[in-house]
Design a protein around this motif. Sequence first.
Motif, PDB file in Angstrom:
ATOM      1  N   VAL A   9      10.662  44.234  48.851  1.00 18.09           N
ATOM      2  CA  VAL A   9      11.388  45.163  48.042  1.00 18.09           C
ATOM      3  C   VAL A   9      12.599  45.737  48.713  1.00 18.09           C
ATOM      4  O   VAL A   9      13.505  45.916  48.070  1.00 18.09           O
ATOM      5  CB  VAL A   9      10.374  46.542  47.831  1.00 18.09           C
ATOM      6  CG1 VAL A   9      11.136  47.713  47.489  1.00 18.09           C
ATOM      7  CG2 VAL A   9       9.110  46.074  47.347  1.00 18.09           C
ATOM      8  N   ARG A  10      12.697  45.396  50.099  1.00 13.26           N
ATOM      9  CA  ARG A  10      13.887  46.022  50.819  1.00 13.26           C
ATOM     10  C   ARG A  10      15.000  44.981  50.414  1.00 13.26           C
ATOM     11  O   ARG A  10      16.206  45.345  50.382  1.00 13.26           O
ATOM     12  CB  ARG A  10      13.534  46.001  52.331  1.00 13.26           C
ATOM     13  CG  ARG A  10      13.088  47.119  52.921  1.00 13.26           C
ATOM     14  CD  ARG A  10      12.915  47.308  54.557  1.00 13.26           C
ATOM     15  NE  ARG A  10      11.909  48.165  54.563  1.00 13.26           N
ATOM     16  CZ  ARG A  10      12.011  49.548  54.406  1.00 13.26           C
ATOM     17  NH1 ARG A  10      13.116  49.860  54.475  1.00 13.26           N
ATOM     18  NH2 ARG A  10      10.965  50.265  54.800  1.00 13.26           N
ATOM     19  N   THR A  66      17.145  53.525  38.575  1.00  8.06           N
ATOM     20  CA  THR A  66      16.012  52.842  38.579  1.00  8.06           C
ATOM     21  C   THR A  66      15.864  51.988  39.984  1.00  8.06           C
ATOM     22  O   THR A  66      14.536  52.114  40.395  1.00  8.06           O
ATOM     23  CB  THR A  66      16.190  51.660  37.542  1.00  8.06           C
ATOM     24  OG1 THR A  66      16.081  52.235  36.340  1.00  8.06           O
ATOM     25  CG2 THR A  66      15.266  50.623  37.756  1.00  8.06           C
ATOM     26  N   PRO A  67      16.815  51.781  40.837  1.00  9.51           N
ATOM     27  CA  PRO A  67      16.608  50.960  41.998  1.00  9.51           C
ATOM     28  C   PRO A  67      15.772  52.066  43.007  1.00  9.51           C
ATOM     29  O   PRO A  67      14.797  51.546  43.868  1.00  9.51           O
ATOM     30  CB  PRO A  67      17.971  50.560  42.626  1.00  9.51           C
ATOM     31  CG  PRO A  67      18.563  50.345  41.504  1.00  9.51           C
ATOM     32  CD  PRO A  67      18.207  51.510  40.564  1.00  9.51           C
ATOM     33  N   VAL A 101      20.930  45.728  45.392  1.00  7.77           N
ATOM     34  CA  VAL A 101      21.450  46.510  44.437  1.00  7.77           C
ATOM     35  C   VAL A 101      22.340  47.527  44.649  1.00  7.77           C
ATOM     36  O   VAL A 101      22.440  48.777  44.173  1.00  7.77           O
ATOM     37  CB  VAL A 101      20.507  47.029  43.278  1.00  7.77           C
ATOM     38  CG1 VAL A 101      19.849  45.828  42.433  1.00  7.77           C
ATOM     39  CG2 VAL A 101      19.221  47.638  44.139  1.00  7.77           C
ATOM     40  N   VAL A 112      12.252  52.062  42.319  1.00  7.83           N
ATOM     41  CA  VAL A 112      11.732  50.986  42.789  1.00  7.83           C
ATOM     42  C   VAL A 112      11.329  51.194  44.321  1.00  7.83           C
ATOM     43  O   VAL A 112      10.302  50.576  44.677  1.00  7.83           O
ATOM     44  CB  VAL A 112      12.553  49.573  42.604  1.00  7.83           C
ATOM     45  CG1 VAL A 112      11.950  48.384  43.400  1.00  7.83           C
ATOM     46  CG2 VAL A 112      12.584  49.262  41.140  1.00  7.83           C
ATOM     47  N   ALA A 127       7.860  51.795  45.948  1.00 14.30           N
ATOM     48  CA  ALA A 127       6.991  51.001  46.384  1.00 14.30           C
ATOM     49  C   ALA A 127       6.926  50.948  48.021  1.00 14.30           C
ATOM     50  O   ALA A 127       6.110  50.476  48.515  1.00 14.30           O
ATOM     51  CB  ALA A 127       7.347  49.646  45.845  1.00 14.30           C
ATOM     52  N   LEU A 128       8.153  51.481  48.592  1.00 18.44           N
ATOM     53  CA  LEU A 128       7.978  51.254  50.009  1.00 18.44           C
ATOM     54  C   LEU A 128       7.066  52.292  50.629  1.00 18.44           C
ATOM     55  O   LEU A 128       6.848  52.341  51.544  1.00 18.44           O
ATOM     56  CB  LEU A 128       9.504  51.365  50.530  1.00 18.44           C
ATOM     57  CG  LEU A 128      10.473  50.377  50.324  1.00 18.44           C
ATOM     58  CD1 LEU A 128      12.006  50.884  50.755  1.00 18.44           C
ATOM     59  CD2 LEU A 128      10.192  49.089  50.862  1.00 18.44           C
ATOM     60  N   TYR A 143      15.761  43.549  47.779  1.00 16.88           N
ATOM     61  CA  TYR A 143      16.009  43.894  46.410  1.00 16.88           C
ATOM     62  C   TYR A 143      16.745  44.977  46.437  1.00 16.88           C
ATOM     63  O   TYR A 143      17.845  45.184  45.894  1.00 16.88           O
ATOM     64  CB  TYR A 143      14.846  44.074  45.480  1.00 16.88           C
ATOM     65  CG  TYR A 143      15.178  45.070  44.244  1.00 16.88           C
ATOM     66  CD1 TYR A 143      15.815  44.467  43.195  1.00 16.88           C
ATOM     67  CD2 TYR A 143      14.981  46.281  44.265  1.00 16.88           C
ATOM     68  CE1 TYR A 143      16.209  45.217  42.188  1.00 16.88           C
ATOM     69  CE2 TYR A 143      15.351  47.220  43.020  1.00 16.88           C
ATOM     70  CZ  TYR A 143      15.847  46.566  42.056  1.00 16.88           C
ATOM     71  OH  TYR A 143      16.373  47.247  40.950  1.00 16.88           O
ATOM     72  N   MET A 144      16.643  46.188  47.267  1.00 19.88           N
ATOM     73  CA  MET A 144      17.089  47.270  47.321  1.00 19.88           C
ATOM     74  C   MET A 144      18.588  47.159  47.847  1.00 19.88           C
ATOM     75  O   MET A 144      19.508  47.689  47.467  1.00 19.88           O
ATOM     76  CB  MET A 144      16.446  48.453  48.288  1.00 19.88           C
ATOM     77  CG  MET A 144      15.004  48.615  47.830  1.00 19.88           C
ATOM     78  SD  MET A 144      15.004  49.856  46.782  1.00 19.88           S
ATOM     79  CE  MET A 144      15.355  51.467  47.855  1.00 19.88           C
ATOM     80  N   LEU A 172      10.078  45.904  37.681  1.00 26.14           N
ATOM     81  CA  LEU A 172      10.669  45.149  38.733  1.00 26.14           C
ATOM     82  C   LEU A 172       9.908  45.122  39.782  1.00 26.14           C
ATOM     83  O   LEU A 172       9.647  44.022  40.506  1.00 26.14           O
ATOM     84  CB  LEU A 172      12.061  46.044  39.085  1.00 26.14           C
ATOM     85  CG  LEU A 172      13.175  45.888  38.339  1.00 26.14           C
ATOM     86  CD1 LEU A 172      14.098  47.070  38.391  1.00 26.14           C
ATOM     87  CD2 LEU A 172      13.721  44.631  38.434  1.00 26.14           C
TER      88      LEU A 172
END
Lengths: 122, 241
Positions: B65-66, A75-76, B72, A79, A82-83, B68-69, B54
Amino acid sequence: MFPRFLHSVRAYLPGLAVLAVLTLAGWWASQPLGLPGPVIGLAAYVALLLAFPALERSTQAAAEGLLKLLGLLITPAAVGLALHADTLRSEVGRLALVVVLSTVATGVATMLAYKGLRKWLG
Amino acid sequence: MAGLMEMLPNAASLAQVAGGILATMLAYGVALRLGKLTRQHPLANPILIAALLLIAGLALARLPVRGYMSSVEPLRWLLGPATVAFGLPIYRQRALIISAGKALIGAILIGSLAGIVSAVGLAKLLDLSPVTIRALSAKSITSPFAIAVMERLGGPAELAAGLVIVTGLLGAILLPVLLKRERERDPESYALALGLSAHIVGSQHVARIAPQALSIASLALTLAGLATTLLLPLLWPWIAG
């Protein structure tokens, strides 16, 4: 609760240790072999299972548990898509065309190859 | 604890790590429930739904976003051992590999090659950007393999993982319609085609529609991951060129 916790540690720990060592070994061999580390680790795991069938019982809880977790672990990365939003926005139409055509072509090619080879090899 | 902090690239705090992982688990849990409610419809793909939840959550909270990345990152460490764990289903299906033998292995190799060449060839023809072309080369293998191979070859891992999911969804929707007649006539070939081109999402479809052929589909998805991983470094000069 505590004995149950100890029990699951006993069930998972040996397998996790084996898989972690294989991951590290794969990572270490990845540079000279030019292949991704986890895939080398996978091949080594299959080879070890073939050589020592008893390993299946001691590692299965950990292996099955990790495979069930795969979706969560990926999942990450999804996500992170989006980048790449800008790239995606500018080529979304062509990208969709490539994915659709290529996915259909791959499925059909695989099916025809299997039918052909099965007939040819008897 | 100080040691763990140093291992995290952007020095995310422990609270951020806990928050990121909890949010991911929560989003994934909601996505799994949705998948169950729709009886695993391809469009209710849990990874896709969780990621969208998310992304929306991060945007609403105005979090990068970065950040968050990197919070995790511990989940990513587990991805390596989880990929190694694919060795267990391969080992358990060794009898099937031996009995279906050369035709199966040959078809998986040809299918994997077709997957790479058709995606990269078409993308080059349509003049897509180099980064997209690299990501597309791994689109027909399951995400953990795609991420591993992109990290090894220096391709865009996130973009590849995203395209893998989209490929799975489209394949699991389009191929059953196109190959409808084969489903009854030759379930083995049908399962092989879906497992290879639409990997996990395709295999889930096979599990629902033709459960007797599920082992073929899941074997196709793991062996195609291996075959593509071996083929991509050889084809990389063309893909990245």
